[in-house]
Design a protein around this motif. Structure first.
Motif, mmCIF file in Angstrom:
data_model
loop_
_atom_site.group_PDB
_atom_site.id
_atom_site.type_symbol
_atom_site.label_atom_id
_atom_site.label_comp_id
_atom_site.label_asym_id
_atom_site.label_seq_id
_atom_site.Cartn_x
_atom_site.Cartn_y
_atom_site.Cartn_z
ATOM 1 N N THR A 35 0.753 -1.109 0.200
ATOM 2 C CA THR A 35 0.112 0.083 0.126
ATOM 3 C C THR A 35 0.796 1.312 -0.168
ATOM 4 O O THR A 35 0.757 2.331 -0.697
ATOM 5 C CB THR A 35 -0.968 -0.124 1.377
ATOM 6 O OG1 THR A 35 -1.721 -1.243 1.182
ATOM 7 C CG2 THR A 35 -1.943 1.190 1.269
ATOM 8 N N ASP A 36 1.735 1.190 0.757
ATOM 9 C CA ASP A 36 2.736 2.242 0.693
ATOM 10 C C ASP A 36 3.559 2.350 -0.525
ATOM 11 O O ASP A 36 3.718 3.609 -0.917
ATOM 12 C CB ASP A 36 3.959 2.105 1.985
ATOM 13 C CG ASP A 36 3.200 2.176 3.169
ATOM 14 O OD1 ASP A 36 2.303 2.682 3.500
ATOM 15 O OD2 ASP A 36 4.118 1.962 4.346
ATOM 16 N N LYS A 37 3.759 1.430 -1.138
ATOM 17 C CA LYS A 37 4.481 1.522 -2.399
ATOM 18 C C LYS A 37 3.735 2.168 -3.701
ATOM 19 O O LYS A 37 4.123 3.058 -4.440
ATOM 20 C CB LYS A 37 5.142 0.187 -2.956
ATOM 21 C CG LYS A 37 5.720 0.135 -4.275
ATOM 22 C CD LYS A 37 6.374 -1.220 -4.479
ATOM 23 C CE LYS A 37 7.029 -1.169 -5.948
ATOM 24 N NZ LYS A 37 7.744 -2.463 -6.009
ATOM 25 N N ILE A 38 2.323 1.629 -3.407
ATOM 26 C CA ILE A 38 1.367 2.133 -4.447
ATOM 27 C C ILE A 38 1.044 3.585 -4.068
ATOM 28 O O ILE A 38 0.996 4.660 -5.173
ATOM 29 C CB ILE A 38 0.215 1.541 -4.310
ATOM 30 C CG1 ILE A 38 0.249 0.224 -4.953
ATOM 31 C CG2 ILE A 38 -1.040 2.235 -5.128
ATOM 32 C CD1 ILE A 38 -0.933 -0.852 -4.477
ATOM 33 N N LYS A 39 0.964 4.053 -2.829
ATOM 34 C CA LYS A 39 0.957 5.723 -2.965
ATOM 35 C C LYS A 39 2.011 6.327 -3.090
ATOM 36 O O LYS A 39 1.929 7.541 -3.734
ATOM 37 C CB LYS A 39 0.520 5.585 -1.245
ATOM 38 C CG LYS A 39 -0.672 5.355 -0.599
ATOM 39 C CD LYS A 39 -0.747 5.476 0.715
ATOM 40 C CE LYS A 39 -2.110 5.117 1.085
ATOM 41 N NZ LYS A 39 -2.209 5.517 2.621
ATOM 42 N N ALA A 40 3.344 5.965 -3.072
ATOM 43 C CA ALA A 40 4.763 6.684 -3.102
ATOM 44 C C ALA A 40 4.694 6.575 -4.672
ATOM 45 O O ALA A 40 5.047 7.740 -5.195
ATOM 46 C CB ALA A 40 5.766 5.991 -2.713
ATOM 47 N N LYS A 41 4.358 5.385 -5.396
ATOM 48 C CA LYS A 41 4.631 5.563 -6.862
ATOM 49 C C LYS A 41 3.493 6.422 -7.650
ATOM 50 O O LYS A 41 3.784 6.812 -8.767
ATOM 51 C CB LYS A 41 4.680 3.980 -7.604
ATOM 52 C CG LYS A 41 5.651 3.208 -6.869
ATOM 53 C CD LYS A 41 7.190 3.649 -7.648
ATOM 54 C CE LYS A 41 8.116 2.397 -7.213
ATOM 55 N NZ LYS A 41 9.347 3.038 -7.900
ATOM 56 N N SER A 42 2.303 6.335 -7.016
ATOM 57 C CA SER A 42 1.256 6.979 -7.783
ATOM 58 C C SER A 42 1.127 8.507 -7.163
ATOM 59 O O SER A 42 0.226 9.289 -7.912
ATOM 60 C CB SER A 42 -0.118 6.301 -7.456
ATOM 61 O OG SER A 42 -0.485 6.348 -5.987
#
Length: 209
Positions: A35-42
């Motif tokens: 979830t953190d990765k998706i937030k950061a990448k998006s």
């Protein structure tokens, strides 16, 4: 500073160092969770240049807003052969009913719910045949018949607005063009007949490998 304060300060400092060293965010492309990765990448995502318009530009569509989401659906009224209904319904329904007049909708068999629950007037307003009506008597445009279906089929409606139910035209790329309930289901008889899969094992005694 006494020894207890010194011990506390050292322990606190070690705890801070431990927390910092255990945190993956100081390293590029490492995150606590997906979830953190998706937030950061998006965070700086500006969308895609891919479009599905070439697959949908031949379809007449209208834009709707459902559950806070805006997307396109196929125009319905343009596909109804006898629309507008008032071209034939020039008088109130009771006045048009006669033994001398052939029943116009003779081929329609209502198989949606039992007659104690539903009949023609549940969805159609005899005083305004060009529109549908809600259970509370509000006007519903034929192009937005999904609002009518959502009254009883709320779970399916939520899945549809979210994209989990129904078929999307043109693929995943924007703009989103989704079929509505009546594009797949006959509103008078919405259930699908049982079908065999396109391919199946005809040798019942032989196990699949």
């Amino acid at each position: 500073m006494n020894k207890y304060q010194t011990t506390y300060l050292i322990s606190f400092s070690l705890l801070i160092v431990l927390l910092i060293s255990s945190c993956k965010h100081h390293k590029e492309d490492e995150y606590h969770s997906i979830t953190d990765k998706i937030k950061a990448k998006s965070k700086h995502y500006k969308g895609t240049s891919i479009t599905s318009e070439k697959y949908t530009d031949h379809i007449k569509t209208i834009e709707i807003s459902a559950d806070g989401l805006k997307f396109l659906i196929p125009d319905r009224k343009g596909k109804i052969k006898s629309y507008a209904c008032t071209e034939c319904h020039t008088k109130p329904l009771k006045e048009m009913q006669s033994a001398d007049i052939k029943k116009a909708h003779w081929n329609i068999k209502l198989n949606h719910a039992n007659q104690e629950t539903m009949n023609c007037t549940t969805c159609h307003n005899g005083k305004d045949m060009n529109n549908l009506k809600s259970l509370t008597g509000h006007t519903i445009d034929f192009n937005k018949s999904f609002k009518l279906c959502s009254q009883c089929h709320q779970k399916e409606y939520k899945d549809w607005t979210g994209g989990a139910h129904g078929k999307r035209i043109g693929g995943w790329a924007p703009p989103r063009v989704s079929m509505t309930c009546v594009n797949c289901h006959n509103p008078h008889s919405p259930g699908f007949d049982t079908k065999w899969p396109a391919r199946f094992n005809t040798e019942k005694t032989k196990e699949r490998k």
